[in-house]
Design a protein around this motif. Sequence first.
Motif, PDB file in Angstrom:
ATOM      1  N   ASP A 115       0.852  -1.187   0.000  1.00  0.00           N
ATOM      2  CA  ASP A 115       0.000   0.000   0.000  1.00  0.00           C
ATOM      3  C   ASP A 115       0.898   1.252   0.000  1.00  0.00           C
ATOM      4  N   PRO A 116       0.622   2.219  -0.866  1.00  0.00           N
ATOM      5  CA  PRO A 116       1.445   3.433  -0.927  1.00  0.00           C
ATOM      6  C   PRO A 116       1.581   4.151   0.419  1.00  0.00           C
ATOM      7  N   ARG A 117       0.589   4.007   1.291  1.00  0.00           N
ATOM      8  CA  ARG A 117       0.666   4.661   2.601  1.00  0.00           C
ATOM      9  C   ARG A 117       1.744   4.043   3.490  1.00  0.00           C
ATOM     10  N   SER A 118       2.202   2.856   3.163  1.00  0.00           N
ATOM     11  CA  SER A 118       3.238   2.194   3.966  1.00  0.00           C
ATOM     12  C   SER A 118       4.657   2.612   3.569  1.00  0.00           C
ATOM     13  N   LYS A 119       4.778   3.304   2.466  1.00  0.00           N
ATOM     14  CA  LYS A 119       6.108   3.685   1.963  1.00  0.00           C
ATOM     15  C   LYS A 119       6.906   4.516   2.975  1.00  0.00           C
ATOM     16  N   ASP A 120       6.228   5.353   3.745  1.00  0.00           N
ATOM     17  CA  ASP A 120       6.918   6.217   4.706  1.00  0.00           C
ATOM     18  C   ASP A 120       7.089   5.582   6.076  1.00  0.00           C
ATOM     19  N   MET A 121       6.556   4.377   6.270  1.00  0.00           N
ATOM     20  CA  MET A 121       6.705   3.675   7.549  1.00  0.00           C
ATOM     21  C   MET A 121       7.966   2.827   7.524  1.00  0.00           C
TER      22      MET A 121
END
Length: 163
Positions: A70-76
């Motif tokens: 998921d693109p939202r996980s890229k910064d995690m």
Amino acid sequence: MISMIRIDDRLVHGQVAVKWSKQLSVSRIIVVSDAIAKNEIQVSALKMAAPAGVKVVVLGVEKATAIINDPRSKDMKILVVTNDPKNVEELLPLLEQKDLFLNMANYGRIGGALSDKEKITETVYISPADKEVIQQIFAMGYDFQYQPLPDDSPQSLKQLIGG
């Protein structure tokens, strides 16, 4: 983004929860196991073992892949932990991220007779079936580092196995 994928029989415990999560500055630990994800007691215990400020989720391979990609996980910063090399073999081709740090320690001493397994290190014992799966992962272009703790010197599992 995945900071490390670790195979460890104990999943979320002192070495993972305290040492590795701090070393890698992770905000999430994703335990990947279809079987464990179905066991509410194990899921609760793993979540309670989480260090302060780190969220633990327990998911099967497909759901874990969806979350990680998921693109939202890229910064995690995510630490993936599993207790079975087969889960890693299934997960790797599904991941968009290909530059991955794979780690194995504390594996193979739980379940089954040690006499039926090959001793690779003091904390890694593999069955013939495990060895086949690990060889498949090597064939995908990956290697594991045997490094129980961040301060330990890393060793190539491929070299230790002779693969």
